[in-house]
Design a protein around this motif. Structure first.
Motif, PDB file in Angstrom:
ATOM      1  N   ASP A 179     -27.767-118.463 -57.294  1.00  0.00           N
ATOM      2  CA  ASP A 179     -28.885-116.777 -56.917  1.00  0.00           C
ATOM      3  C   ASP A 179     -30.266-117.128 -56.156  1.00  0.00           C
ATOM      4  OD1 ASP A 179     -29.951-114.651 -56.858  1.00  0.00           O
ATOM      5  OD2 ASP A 179     -30.322-114.559 -59.159  1.00  0.00           O
ATOM      6  N   ALA A 181     -32.681-115.552 -55.892  1.00  0.00           N
ATOM      7  CA  ALA A 181     -34.046-115.057 -55.696  1.00  0.00           C
ATOM      8  C   ALA A 181     -34.045-115.351 -57.007  1.00  0.00           C
ATOM      9  CB  ALA A 181     -33.415-112.922 -55.992  1.00  0.00           C
ATOM     10  N   ARG A 182     -33.372-116.043 -58.187  1.00  0.00           N
ATOM     11  CA  ARG A 182     -33.446-116.752 -59.277  1.00  0.00           C
ATOM     12  C   ARG A 182     -34.192-117.684 -58.897  1.00  0.00           C
ATOM     13  NH1 ARG A 182     -33.339-116.799 -64.679  1.00  0.00           N
ATOM     14  NH2 ARG A 182     -33.051-118.085 -65.514  1.00  0.00           N
ATOM     15  N   ASN A 185     -38.110-118.547 -57.276  1.00  0.00           N
ATOM     16  CA  ASN A 185     -38.473-118.761 -58.122  1.00  0.00           C
ATOM     17  C   ASN A 185     -39.568-120.195 -58.424  1.00  0.00           C
ATOM     18  OD1 ASN A 185     -40.337-116.471 -58.183  1.00  0.00           O
ATOM     19  ND2 ASN A 185     -37.794-115.542 -58.395  1.00  0.00           N
ATOM     20  N   ALA A 256     -40.619-118.789 -53.063  1.00  0.00           N
ATOM     21  CA  ALA A 256     -40.868-117.309 -53.624  1.00  0.00           C
ATOM     22  C   ALA A 256     -42.552-117.169 -53.543  1.00  0.00           C
ATOM     23  CB  ALA A 256     -40.468-116.609 -55.623  1.00  0.00           C
ATOM     24  N   GLN A 260     -41.582-114.840 -45.794  1.00  0.00           N
ATOM     25  CA  GLN A 260     -40.281-115.074 -45.834  1.00  0.00           C
ATOM     26  C   GLN A 260     -39.897-116.262 -44.884  1.00  0.00           C
ATOM     27  OE1 GLN A 260     -38.184-113.271 -47.459  1.00  0.00           O
ATOM     28  NE2 GLN A 260     -36.098-114.315 -46.739  1.00  0.00           N
TER      29      GLN A 260
END
Length: 409
Positions: A179, A181-182, A185, A256, A260
């Motif tokens: 993932d 997005a996860r 981080n 994160a 971007q």
């Protein structure tokens, strides 16, 4: 025929003196081993606390959404992890800044209790983790270049795939490693830390207790590859964000937290570290190694700091010196003198404040030389310097720890 005389009997005084000497030597050796063991224990405690805080930052957005608890079990875990991290910090030796760190952890716990925004909690948890790593000189980068993901392919299939799935696509969401997005981080070091049984409860000794440091870093890179973009960043981005293609930045920065463009670039670069070597300017490498050497020297390990200085000289400055001399002979001559002056100061055990001053002057000129040979634009060079400084401040003594681990394995 050669005749020998028997040795004279040892007097009680000599025997007593020899016995005392042996006891002193044994006591000294035992004290050194005890000190080394205590240092390792402190490193593990600090690293465990950092790991807990890193996963608080990752898990909280799934536990609390729009000011309400979305997953009670996960919410309870984030609170428990924050409190546990505070308890671990209290076990560590008191140092200037620990009181402020404990205050930050208390504020983090309050933010979680108040169900603050995910962004606020993420920032506080990551800031506390970085401050803890800097305060206790926690190494978060390998001593050598990162290994390729291919080096851990068989290891992942043998030990990880049955739980985390092919290419990280596990059936259970909490075990999935693909993932973006996860995973954005978490840093490469966070992946590495999970693979240390003394620092994280995710695995036990039977799973990864026998892994070497290099194997753990290779697995970390392999894990990073599951969520990396398919397309490589444009080479010009390496010039814009040079701290992201070399150590320590590539190992300790969390995608994160970046803009971007830089985020996507780091996600790809950390999954393909071999490809980044050609993108890193030699003087950028020299600057990064000098930051690490200065941290190592401040921690009291002058011998390892000297090794890092020589590594920076051989692999960073010397490959770029001819080009620099053609562009600015005076700066090249000044750098030659500063390299020698710093080396002499360490070898001659000059006062610490004098050595640190030499570090800072040399580092300033290395950064100046790098900008001269590879301009990055007015704003970008300051952004790069800030990123590199943050990464170096957060890790401290990195190569020293890596080298010591290699010697003990």
């Amino acid at each position: 025929m050669l005749q020998t005389r028997p040795l004279p009997p040892c007097s009680p005084q000599i025997a007593s003196w020899l016995c005392s000497l042996c006891l002193l030597l044994w006591a000294g050796l035992n004290a050194a081993q005890t000190s080394d063991s205590a240092d390792r224990e402190q490193q593990d405690i600090a690293a465990r606390a950092v790991s807990l805080l890193s996963f608080v930052a990752v898990d909280y957005p799934e536990a609390v959404q729009e000011g309400a608890v979305a997953d009670r079990s996960l919410y309870r875990q984030t609170r428990d992890n924050t409190e546990f991290a505070s308890g671990l910090v209290e076990q560590l030796p008191d140092r200037p800044g620990r009181t402020q760190l404990l205050g930050s952890l208390q504020s983090l716990n309050s933010a979680i209790a108040d169900k603050a925004s995910a962004e606020a909690v993420r920032r506080q948890a990551n800031a506390a983790a970085d401050r803890l790593a800097a305060l206790y000189q926690l190494p978060r980068s390998p001593a050598e270049s990162l290994p390729p993901a291919s080096e851990a392919r068989a290891l992942y299939q043998d030990r990880c795939q049955h739980c985390h799935g092919i290419d990280g696509a596990a059936d259970q969401p909490e075990r999935a490693l693909n993932d973006p997005a996860r995973m954005a981080n978490l840093s490469l070091y966070d992946f590495y830390n999970v693979l240390e049984p003394t620092r994280n409860d995710a695995h036990d000794q039977a799973v990864d207790g026998d892994l070497s440091s290099r194997q753990r870093w290779a697995l970390a890179v392999k894990v990073a590859s599951f969520s990396a973009p398919q397309l490589a960043p444009a080479p010009k981005l390496a010039k814009r964000y040079p701290a992201l293609v070399g150590l320590p930045g590539i190992a300790v920065l969390r995608p994160a937290t970046l803009p971007q463009e830089a985020r996507e670039s780091l996600m790809w670069w950390r999954a393909h570290p071999v490809e980044t070597r050609a993108l890193q300017h030699p003087l950028a490498r020299a600057a990064g190694l000098l930051y690490l050497a200065q941290s190592t020297y401040r921690s009291g390990d002058a011998a390892s700091a000297y090794h890092q200085i020589m590594l920076a000289l051989r692999t960073g400055y010397q490959p770029a010196r001819a080009q620099l001399a053609a562009r600015n002979p005076a700066l090249a001559t000044q750098l030659d003198q500063q390299w020698q002056g710093l080396r002499d100061a360490i070898l001659q055990r000059a006062p610490s404040n004098e050595v640190i001053e030499k570090f800072q002057r040399l580092l300033g000129n290395v950064v100046k030389a790098r900008e001269l040979l590879q301009p990055t634009g007015g704003g970008a060079i300051y952004g790069w310097a800030a990123l590199l400084f943050l990464a170096a401040l957060a890790v401290g003594a990195l190569l020293w720890f890596g080298l010591r681990r290699r010697r003990t394995r």
